[in-house]
Scaffold this motif. Structure first.
Motif, PDB file in Angstrom:
ATOM      1  N   VAL A 200       0.845  -1.198   0.000  1.00 26.48           N
ATOM      2  CA  VAL A 200       0.000   0.000   0.000  1.00 26.48           C
ATOM      3  C   VAL A 200       0.880   1.248   0.000  1.00 26.48           C
ATOM      4  O   VAL A 200       1.995   1.227   0.511  1.00 26.48           O
ATOM      5  N   THR A 201       0.361   2.302  -0.594  1.00 25.50           N
ATOM      6  CA  THR A 201       1.026   3.609  -0.514  1.00 25.50           C
ATOM      7  C   THR A 201       0.021   4.579   0.082  1.00 25.50           C
ATOM      8  O   THR A 201      -1.162   4.555  -0.280  1.00 25.50           O
ATOM      9  N   ILE A 202       0.501   5.410   1.000  1.00 23.99           N
ATOM     10  CA  ILE A 202      -0.377   6.407   1.618  1.00 23.99           C
ATOM     11  C   ILE A 202       0.101   7.793   1.192  1.00 23.99           C
ATOM     12  O   ILE A 202       1.306   8.062   1.175  1.00 23.99           O
ATOM     13  N   ASN A 203      -0.831   8.649   0.842  1.00 25.66           N
ATOM     14  CA  ASN A 203      -0.507  10.042   0.533  1.00 25.66           C
ATOM     15  C   ASN A 203      -1.091  10.910   1.641  1.00 25.66           C
ATOM     16  O   ASN A 203      -2.281  10.790   1.964  1.00 25.66           O
ATOM     17  N   ALA A 204      -0.240  11.762   2.209  1.00 28.33           N
ATOM     18  CA  ALA A 204      -0.675  12.548   3.381  1.00 28.33           C
ATOM     19  C   ALA A 204      -1.613  13.679   3.006  1.00 28.33           C
ATOM     20  O   ALA A 204      -1.565  14.202   1.892  1.00 28.33           O
ATOM     21  N   GLY A 205      -2.450  14.056   3.948  1.00 26.03           N
ATOM     22  CA  GLY A 205      -3.270  15.267   3.819  1.00 26.03           C
ATOM     23  C   GLY A 205      -2.504  16.426   4.452  1.00 26.03           C
ATOM     24  O   GLY A 205      -1.354  16.271   4.868  1.00 26.03           O
ATOM     25  N   THR A 206      -3.142  17.581   4.554  1.00 25.80           N
ATOM     26  CA  THR A 206      -2.448  18.766   5.079  1.00 25.80           C
ATOM     27  C   THR A 206      -2.356  18.723   6.602  1.00 25.80           C
ATOM     28  O   THR A 206      -3.375  18.618   7.288  1.00 25.80           O
ATOM     29  N   LEU A 207      -1.105  18.825   7.095  1.00 26.80           N
ATOM     30  CA  LEU A 207      -0.896  18.708   8.551  1.00 26.80           C
ATOM     31  C   LEU A 207      -0.383  19.999   9.172  1.00 26.80           C
ATOM     32  O   LEU A 207      -0.235  20.090  10.391  1.00 26.80           O
ATOM     33  N   ALA A 208      -0.122  20.995   8.325  1.00 29.52           N
ATOM     34  CA  ALA A 208       0.546  22.222   8.786  1.00 29.52           C
ATOM     35  C   ALA A 208      -0.112  22.827  10.028  1.00 29.52           C
ATOM     36  O   ALA A 208       0.586  23.285  10.947  1.00 29.52           O
ATOM     37  N   ALA A 209      -1.432  22.780  10.111  1.00 29.95           N
ATOM     38  CA  ALA A 209      -2.134  23.432  11.227  1.00 29.95           C
ATOM     39  C   ALA A 209      -2.052  22.621  12.520  1.00 29.95           C
ATOM     40  O   ALA A 209      -2.510  23.082  13.562  1.00 29.95           O
ATOM     41  N   HIS A 210      -1.464  21.400  12.451  1.00 26.88           N
ATOM     42  CA  HIS A 210      -1.562  20.516  13.631  1.00 26.88           C
ATOM     43  C   HIS A 210      -0.200  20.121  14.188  1.00 26.88           C
ATOM     44  O   HIS A 210      -0.076  19.096  14.847  1.00 26.88           O
ATOM     45  N   GLU A 211       0.820  20.925  13.911  1.00 31.78           N
ATOM     46  CA  GLU A 211       2.166  20.501  14.312  1.00 31.78           C
ATOM     47  C   GLU A 211       2.388  20.456  15.817  1.00 31.78           C
ATOM     48  O   GLU A 211       3.311  19.806  16.281  1.00 31.78           O
ATOM     49  N   ASP A 212       1.516  21.121  16.583  1.00 37.66           N
ATOM     50  CA  ASP A 212       1.636  21.052  18.049  1.00 37.66           C
ATOM     51  C   ASP A 212       0.712  19.973  18.633  1.00 37.66           C
ATOM     52  O   ASP A 212       0.453  19.939  19.825  1.00 37.66           O
ATOM     53  N   HIS A 213       0.196  19.091  17.753  1.00 43.06           N
ATOM     54  CA  HIS A 213      -0.694  18.022  18.212  1.00 43.06           C
ATOM     55  C   HIS A 213       0.012  16.665  18.152  1.00 43.06           C
ATOM     56  O   HIS A 213       0.995  16.502  17.439  1.00 43.06           O
ATOM     57  N   THR A 214      -0.530  15.684  18.871  1.00 40.17           N
ATOM     58  CA  THR A 214      -0.023  14.310  18.761  1.00 40.17           C
ATOM     59  C   THR A 214      -0.937  13.531  17.828  1.00 40.17           C
ATOM     60  O   THR A 214      -2.145  13.445  18.072  1.00 40.17           O
ATOM     61  N   PRO A 215      -0.388  12.967  16.750  1.00 43.55           N
ATOM     62  CA  PRO A 215      -1.252  12.214  15.832  1.00 43.55           C
ATOM     63  C   PRO A 215      -1.748  10.896  16.444  1.00 43.55           C
ATOM     64  O   PRO A 215      -0.960  10.152  17.036  1.00 43.55           O
ATOM     65  N   VAL A 216      -3.022  10.662  16.286  1.00 49.69           N
ATOM     66  CA  VAL A 216      -3.631   9.387  16.696  1.00 49.69           C
ATOM     67  C   VAL A 216      -4.211   8.786  15.416  1.00 49.69           C
ATOM     68  O   VAL A 216      -5.175   9.299  14.859  1.00 49.69           O
ATOM     69  N   ILE A 217      -3.561   7.738  14.929  1.00 47.53           N
ATOM     70  CA  ILE A 217      -4.042   7.096  13.696  1.00 47.53           C
ATOM     71  C   ILE A 217      -5.143   6.118  14.096  1.00 47.53           C
ATOM     72  O   ILE A 217      -4.952   5.290  14.982  1.00 47.53           O
ATOM     73  N   LEU A 218      -6.275   6.233  13.439  1.00 52.79           N
ATOM     74  CA  LEU A 218      -7.391   5.334  13.763  1.00 52.79           C
ATOM     75  C   LEU A 218      -7.821   4.578  12.511  1.00 52.79           C
ATOM     76  O   LEU A 218      -8.058   5.188  11.461  1.00 52.79           O
ATOM     77  N   ASP A 219      -7.915   3.256  12.625  1.00 57.25           N
ATOM     78  CA  ASP A 219      -8.446   2.442  11.528  1.00 57.25           C
ATOM     79  C   ASP A 219      -9.324   1.356  12.138  1.00 57.25           C
ATOM     80  O   ASP A 219      -9.123   0.982  13.300  1.00 57.25           O
ATOM     81  N   ASP A 220     -10.264   0.852  11.357  1.00 57.88           N
ATOM     82  CA  ASP A 220     -11.145  -0.177  11.924  1.00 57.88           C
ATOM     83  C   ASP A 220     -10.422  -1.513  12.053  1.00 57.88           C
ATOM     84  O   ASP A 220     -10.552  -2.207  13.055  1.00 57.88           O
ATOM     85  N   ILE A 221      -9.621  -1.854  11.032  1.00 58.93           N
ATOM     86  CA  ILE A 221      -8.951  -3.165  11.022  1.00 58.93           C
ATOM     87  C   ILE A 221      -7.442  -2.974  10.896  1.00 58.93           C
ATOM     88  O   ILE A 221      -6.984  -2.180  10.072  1.00 58.93           O
ATOM     89  N   VAL A 222      -6.687  -3.686  11.731  1.00 58.32           N
ATOM     90  CA  VAL A 222      -5.243  -3.789  11.494  1.00 58.32           C
ATOM     91  C   VAL A 222      -5.016  -5.255  11.130  1.00 58.32           C
ATOM     92  O   VAL A 222      -5.191  -6.139  11.959  1.00 58.32           O
ATOM     93  N   SER A 223      -4.687  -5.497   9.861  1.00 59.04           N
ATOM     94  CA  SER A 223      -4.528  -6.880   9.415  1.00 59.04           C
ATOM     95  C   SER A 223      -3.039  -7.168   9.213  1.00 59.04           C
ATOM     96  O   SER A 223      -2.366  -7.638  10.122  1.00 59.04           O
ATOM     97  N   THR A 224      -2.484  -6.867   8.053  1.00 61.42           N
ATOM     98  CA  THR A 224      -1.030  -7.043   7.900  1.00 61.42           C
ATOM     99  C   THR A 224      -0.286  -5.909   8.612  1.00 61.42           C
ATOM    100  O   THR A 224       0.922  -5.995   8.815  1.00 61.42           O
ATOM    101  N   GLY A 225      -0.984  -4.819   8.912  1.00 63.58           N
ATOM    102  CA  GLY A 225      -0.360  -3.662   9.560  1.00 63.58           C
ATOM    103  C   GLY A 225       0.275  -2.709   8.559  1.00 63.58           C
ATOM    104  O   GLY A 225       0.797  -1.657   8.939  1.00 63.58           O
ATOM    105  N   ARG A 226       0.241  -3.064   7.256  1.00 61.32           N
ATOM    106  CA  ARG A 226       0.899  -2.208   6.248  1.00 61.32           C
ATOM    107  C   ARG A 226       0.263  -0.814   6.186  1.00 61.32           C
ATOM    108  O   ARG A 226       0.958   0.187   6.069  1.00 61.32           O
ATOM    109  N   THR A 227      -1.055  -0.747   6.271  1.00 58.04           N
ATOM    110  CA  THR A 227      -1.737   0.557   6.172  1.00 58.04           C
ATOM    111  C   THR A 227      -1.284   1.469   7.315  1.00 58.04           C
ATOM    112  O   THR A 227      -0.907   2.623   7.094  1.00 58.04           O
ATOM    113  N   MET A 228      -1.286   0.929   8.540  1.00 57.26           N
ATOM    114  CA  MET A 228      -0.868   1.724   9.709  1.00 57.26           C
ATOM    115  C   MET A 228       0.603   2.087   9.603  1.00 57.26           C
ATOM    116  O   MET A 228       0.991   3.223   9.856  1.00 57.26           O
ATOM    117  N   ALA A 229       1.436   1.090   9.246  1.00 66.67           N
ATOM    118  CA  ALA A 229       2.885   1.322   9.230  1.00 66.67           C
ATOM    119  C   ALA A 229       3.258   2.399   8.212  1.00 66.67           C
ATOM    120  O   ALA A 229       4.088   3.270   8.492  1.00 66.67           O
TER     121      ALA A 229
END
Ligand code: R5P
Length: 294
Positions: A200-229
């Motif tokens: 899988v390849t992931i393309n990021a969205g705009t994060l500039a406004a959130h640089e003082d935040h901690t990212p919490v990645i949320l997905d319904d399924i973690v299977s091979t883990g490739r999407t999260m990784a």
């Protein structure tokens, strides 16, 4: 819920069955074992006649579990159960929800038919509804869709300061938006291109406004883990804290835990819809409340 309900725990689902008993009902012992040739021996210890019977059985690894669960349900029916309810916190076979290429099966529909043939009701948590709008599109039985949003939000509130919720792909948007709303936190949805089961390849969205935040990645399924990784790797390329990964269902086909820590995740936590060492978020209260109500 019928106060005289009988609860049967498919092996490995004892904690879930115990959580249901706190709302009522009686836990009956079940013997499920393999004959030397691999066929299943099934016995229910106790009287199910004229009783509502609930089977606690998450449907992870369904190719191993489903037939035994179906034989258990048929045994209960044959012994006189009035109604059979399946509490399956993880509902598998939601992936092939369209015939993408000639000759492929729409296995989500076929699996729904099989489940609907053996039980009268299904209670599940955050099923992977993508092209199907609701479980009733494919299930002929009563279904209840429990949401994990509140327990996840409580966990994030207690463990992450200034979260920004990240969805790895458009399919995660329904969970990400609900969590962001519950937490009154910002969210960003990325884009995913899937070329294969582990590619899988992931393309990021705009994060500039959130640089003082901690990212919490949320997905319904973690299977091979490739999407999260891949999402973790992308985020590590920005001026952000190491991301926290939250999965609803710990399917974990591969060693996703190592993959994610190598990619630079701060932590990986999941809900207890599939028993796993990463289960930190308890959704049994939500499930039991839905079970009691019906
Ligand atoms: C599908 O879009 C799901 O929401 C998950 O993103 C997917 O199942 C994750 O799979 P994997 O862990 O194998 O990348």
């Amino acid at each position: 819920m019928n106060e005289e309900a009988a609860i049967l725990a498919y092996p490995g689902n004892e904690a879930l069955a115990q959580a249901l008993t706190r709302e009522g009902g009686e836990l009956l012992d079940v013997s499920l074992r393999a004959f030397p040739d691999g066929e299943s021996f099934v016995r229910i210890e106790g009287d199910v006649r004229a009783r509502e019977v609930t089977i606690a059985c998450t449907l992870h690894r369904p190719d191993e579990v489903f037939l035994r669960m179906a034989l258990l349900a048929e045994t209960a029916r044959d012994l006189g159960a009035a109604r059979i309810r399946l509490v399956a916190p993880y509902l598998s076979y939601m992936r092939q929800d369209e015939r993408f290429h000639r000759g492929e099966g729409v296995t989500s529909r076929y699996f729904a038919r099989l489940v609907s043939a053996v039980v009268d009701e299904l209670i599940t948590v955050d099923p992977h509804l993508h092209r199907w709008g609701a479980l009733s599109d494919i299930y002929d039985i009563a279904t209840t869709h429990v949401r994990a949003t509140r327990p996840i939000a409580s966990w994030v509130r207690a463990h992450v300061e200034r979260p920004v919720i990240i969805g790895p792909d458009a399919e995660s948007a329904q969970w990400v938006e609900a969590l962001a709303e519950e937490l009154e936190a910002p969210h960003v949805i990325f884009e995913k291109v899937r070329r294969g089961d582990r590619d899988v390849t992931i393309n990021a969205g705009t994060l500039a406004a959130h640089e003082d935040h901690t990212p919490v990645i949320l997905d319904d399924i973690v299977s091979t883990g490739r999407t999260m990784a891949e999402t973790v790797r992308l985020l590590r390329g920005h001026e952000l804290e190491p991301p926290v990964c939250v999965g609803v269902h710990a399917v974990f086909a591969d060693d996703a835990t190592s993959l994610l820590s190598e990619a630079g995740a701060r932590q990986l936590v999941t809900c207890n819809t599939i028993p796993h060492a990463t289960n930190a978020i308890d959704v049994f209260g939500e499930i039991a409340a839905a079970w009691r109500k019906n």
